[in-house]
Enzyme design. Structure first.
Site, short mmCIF file in Angstrom:
data_model
loop_
_atom_site.label_atom_id
_atom_site.label_comp_id
_atom_site.label_asym_id
_atom_site.label_seq_id
_atom_site.Cartn_x
_atom_site.Cartn_y
_atom_site.Cartn_z
N ASP A 134 0.79 -1.24 0.00
CA ASP A 134 0.00 0.00 0.00
C ASP A 134 0.82 1.29 0.00
O ASP A 134 0.63 2.15 -0.84
CB ASP A 134 -0.97 -0.04 1.20
CG ASP A 134 -1.96 1.11 1.18
OD1 ASP A 134 -2.32 1.56 0.09
OD2 ASP A 134 -2.38 1.55 2.26
N ASP A 140 -0.35 -1.33 -6.02
CA ASP A 140 -0.76 -2.71 -5.67
C ASP A 140 -1.76 -3.24 -6.69
O ASP A 140 -1.72 -4.40 -7.08
CB ASP A 140 -1.42 -2.75 -4.28
CG ASP A 140 -0.52 -2.26 -3.18
OD1 ASP A 140 0.70 -2.38 -3.32
OD2 ASP A 140 -1.03 -1.75 -2.16
#
Length: 379
Positions: A134, A140
């Protein structure tokens, strides 16, 4: 070493340590993402929480010079709160988004990635690895999409066939050449429910989010919330799940695989009034382990005030008057003054006038005037 066989071993081990889905992709440039990020920057759609250097976000070799492949992992989290406490007229409650239930997901995913790193290092002692969750440079979602974890939904979430979009993502860049998996076909079809119900119109078009309008982002800001968004927050204390809860693919998806992710109902749906006066120490003890605490207590207290205004909770009048008079933080004083006007309890007028006389902060004075105007509207 048989590379394909080793990949299978990694997949099997990932299951043993509680990784729900794993995928592999090359460490090549994320060209399509680069164009999207440039567009986002030009349109001013970024949140400001991202890595500012676009080249780092799309070029894995800038992060690990000999990068050859990337491993993407996903962990499924719960979508339903067992024994959820009821919000009553005397004790209204707020809500944290599902991604902030249980232990901070950064901690949980880092634990799984660390175990995976140790496994790989045992098998290949000189392997090079760089993991992130993150807050790392890579996207991601872009990694997960290319690694076949799921497809990128119109709501800008990765949607997996097994777990819907209720997954946390993390990745590991490595110099080992794992064979890549195939990306998944988009399965959203003509559905646009997420776009149609977004409370602030933050989903500009399929796959494009104006972060500055997104409630999930707005609940994390520290200043005064723009007037146009105050009534859109509802009782959200942190985050927003609307674009996930309306997604047909998420229907009935609820997984309780990981003990660390199990929510405490009193934290996931906290009483609003006690949040207003919680001390730093109490806040850290009660909320410090969840991801929703990362910005500190002030944004959450501001959101709790807005939630009380949303409920027009007259039982909170005295608590809010106390904040207007005594809280040292302008954002809290001013938001409380506005909320008193929104709640519409006539007894607050005298107190707001008193507060206006002694207030030094111009923005707070403006909020007190807004509160008084709202009171007159409702009287």
């Amino acid at each position: 070493m048989n590379i394909e066989q080793f990949k299978q071993e990694v997949i099997e081990y990932s299951k043993e340590i509680g990784i729900d889905k794993i995928g592999f992709t090359s460490a090549g440039l994320f060209e399509e993402l680069k164009q999207r990020l440039i567009t986002q920057q030009e349109l001013g759609y970024q949140s400001g929480f991202e890595e500012p250097d676009i080249e780092k976000r799309v070029t894995p070799v800038k992060l690990l010079p000999k990068a050859s492949s990337i491993i993407s992992i996903a962990l499924a989290y719960p979508s339903k709160l067992k024994d959820a406490p009821k919000s009553t007229k005397e004790d209204r409650r707020g809500i944290f988004c599902r991604a902030s239930w249980g232990q901070d997901y950064h901690t949980v995913l880092r634990d799984r990635l660390k175990k995976l790193e140790e496994f790989l290092k045992k098998r290949i002692p000189d392997i090079q690895l760089k993991s992130m969750v993150d807050t790392g440079e890579l996207s991601d979602r872009a990694v997960a999409e290319r690694a076949g974890i799921g497809w990128s939904g119109k709501n800008c979430s990765i949607i997996t066939p097994e777990f819907g979009s209720y997954v946390y993502l993390g990745e590991m860049i490595t110099n080992f050449p794992f064979p890549p998996d195939q990306p998944m076909e988009d399965q959203c079809g003509s559905c646009r429910k997420c776009i149609d119900v977004c409370p602030t119109g933050a989903l500009v078009q399929p796959g494009q989010l104006d972060s500055s309008k997104c409630i999930a982002f707005l609940t994390q800001t520290k200043g005064f919330l723009a007037d146009e968004y105050r009534t859109k927050i509802g009782n959200r204390i942190y985050g927003c799940d609307t674009c996930q809860t309306v997604c047909p693919i998420n229907k009935g998806k609820d997984f309780h695989f990981h003990e660390e992710m199990e929510p405490d109902p009193e934290i996931a749906k906290p009483k609003l009034k006690p949040l207003l006066t919680i001390s730093n120490r109490e806040f850290k003890e009660k909320y410090g382990h969840i991801s929703g605490s990362w910005r500190g207590k002030k944004p959450l207290q501001r959101n709790a005030i807005l939630a009380l205004a949303h409920f027009k909770d007259k039982t909170a009048t005295q608590d809010l008057i106390m904040l207007v008079h005594q809280d040292p933080r302008p954002v809290i004083r001013g938001t409380a003054a506005w909320a008193l006007g929104k709640i519409g309890d006539a007894s607050a007028e005298v107190e707001l006038l008193k507060a206006f006389e002694k207030e030094k902060d111009e923005q707070v004075k403006e909020e007190i005037q807004k509160g008084l105007a709202l009171l007159h509207e409702t009287s």
